[in-house]
Design a protein around this motif. Sequence first.
Motif, mmCIF file in Angstrom:
data_model
loop_
_atom_site.group_PDB
_atom_site.id
_atom_site.type_symbol
_atom_site.label_atom_id
_atom_site.label_comp_id
_atom_site.label_asym_id
_atom_site.label_seq_id
_atom_site.Cartn_x
_atom_site.Cartn_y
_atom_site.Cartn_z
ATOM 1 N N UNK A 282 11.356 51.627 53.315
ATOM 2 C CA UNK A 282 11.713 50.211 53.242
ATOM 3 C C UNK A 282 11.320 49.638 51.882
ATOM 4 N N UNK A 283 10.161 50.048 51.396
ATOM 5 C CA UNK A 283 9.704 49.568 50.086
ATOM 6 C C UNK A 283 10.695 49.991 48.992
ATOM 7 N N UNK A 284 11.168 51.233 49.081
ATOM 8 C CA UNK A 284 12.148 51.718 48.108
ATOM 9 C C UNK A 284 13.491 51.002 48.250
ATOM 10 N N UNK A 285 13.796 50.595 49.461
ATOM 11 C CA UNK A 285 15.022 49.809 49.712
ATOM 12 C C UNK A 285 14.889 48.427 49.077
ATOM 13 N N UNK A 286 13.775 47.751 49.327
ATOM 14 C CA UNK A 286 13.560 46.380 48.824
ATOM 15 C C UNK A 286 13.430 46.306 47.309
ATOM 16 N N UNK A 287 12.747 47.302 46.738
ATOM 17 C CA UNK A 287 12.410 47.232 45.316
ATOM 18 C C UNK A 287 13.361 48.029 44.439
ATOM 19 N N UNK A 288 14.481 48.429 45.000
ATOM 20 C CA UNK A 288 15.418 49.264 44.248
ATOM 21 C C UNK A 288 16.241 48.398 43.295
ATOM 22 N N UNK A 289 15.520 47.708 42.408
ATOM 23 C CA UNK A 289 16.193 46.714 41.574
ATOM 24 C C UNK A 289 17.149 47.321 40.561
ATOM 25 N N UNK A 290 16.918 48.599 40.176
ATOM 26 C CA UNK A 290 17.861 49.155 39.201
ATOM 27 C C UNK A 290 18.905 50.069 39.858
ATOM 28 N N UNK A 291 19.173 49.811 41.121
ATOM 29 C CA UNK A 291 20.355 50.412 41.735
ATOM 30 C C UNK A 291 20.317 51.918 41.912
ATOM 31 N N UNK A 292 19.130 52.476 42.092
ATOM 32 C CA UNK A 292 19.056 53.894 42.413
ATOM 33 C C UNK A 292 18.964 54.801 41.201
#
Length: 164
Positions: free
Chosen positions: A94-104
């Motif tokens: 979930x943290x990686x989902x929320x903080x994925x600001x640079x689109x993966x």
Amino acid sequence: MPRVLVPTIAVVLVYLIEFTLATSGNTTCAGNMTQWYTDAVGETACETYERLRQICNPNYRVPNFRANAPGDQCDDQLQSCCCNSISWSLSMLCMNCQWDVDGGSATGIDAGVGSYATYLSPNGSFCSPGTNQSLPTSIQTTVCNGGINLVDFVYNTYWTDGSW
Ligand SMILES: *[C@@H]1O[C@H](CO)[C@@H](O)[C@H](O)[C@H]1NC(C)=O
Ligand SMILES: *[C@@H]1O[C@H](CO)[C@@H](O)[C@H](O)[C@H]1NC(C)=O
Ligand SMILES: *[C@@H]1O[C@H](CO)[C@@H](O)[C@H](O)[C@H]1NC(C)=O
Ligand SMILES: *[C@@H]1O[C@H](CO)[C@@H](O)[C@H](O)[C@H]1NC(C)=O
């Protein structure tokens, strides 16, 4: 329509909208790093995480996670839903989902040694009883009956040193 009804209806609508918005927390992914999870399960990792924790605490909403792991912690009064490595894995997804600001494009957020312990002891005392790579039977039964899809990955992903 009688004039007195109009403001009443407006108030009811406002309540309905607020209620609808309040029923889930920050469960939308900022990018597609965890898109593989959403494709496999049909909802974001944050949505699964929220549903697991709501078994024990119906008021639980996924908060805005901190930037450093652990993003949140197991702090429900009834601890059996989050006092386990499955909840911990989902919180990291979930943290990686929320903080994925640079689109993966980045490598994602990892958790250092001991982070799992910090997740399990938010105020310095460990939650109990804990389970690793499995859920307490009663919770597992509710998960199955409630149609919550926990993929094998969240059971299997576990490092004994508490990293992720
Ligand atoms: C969700 O959480 C992330 C990480 O804390 C934050 O950047 C984002 O603005 C939040 N989204 C909403 C709608 O609050
Ligand atoms: C730690 O937090 C939990 C959940 O908020 C609470 O039930 C427990 O009493 C707290 N323990 C201490 C030692 O403050
Ligand atoms: C993920 O998102 C980025 C940025 O929005 C985009 O360039 C990329 O094509 C996406 N990748 C996939 C597999 O959808
Ligand atoms: C689960 O793993 C953590 C971290 O390795 C450990 O501290 C804890 O004692 C384990 N819990 C159980 C019930 O084995």
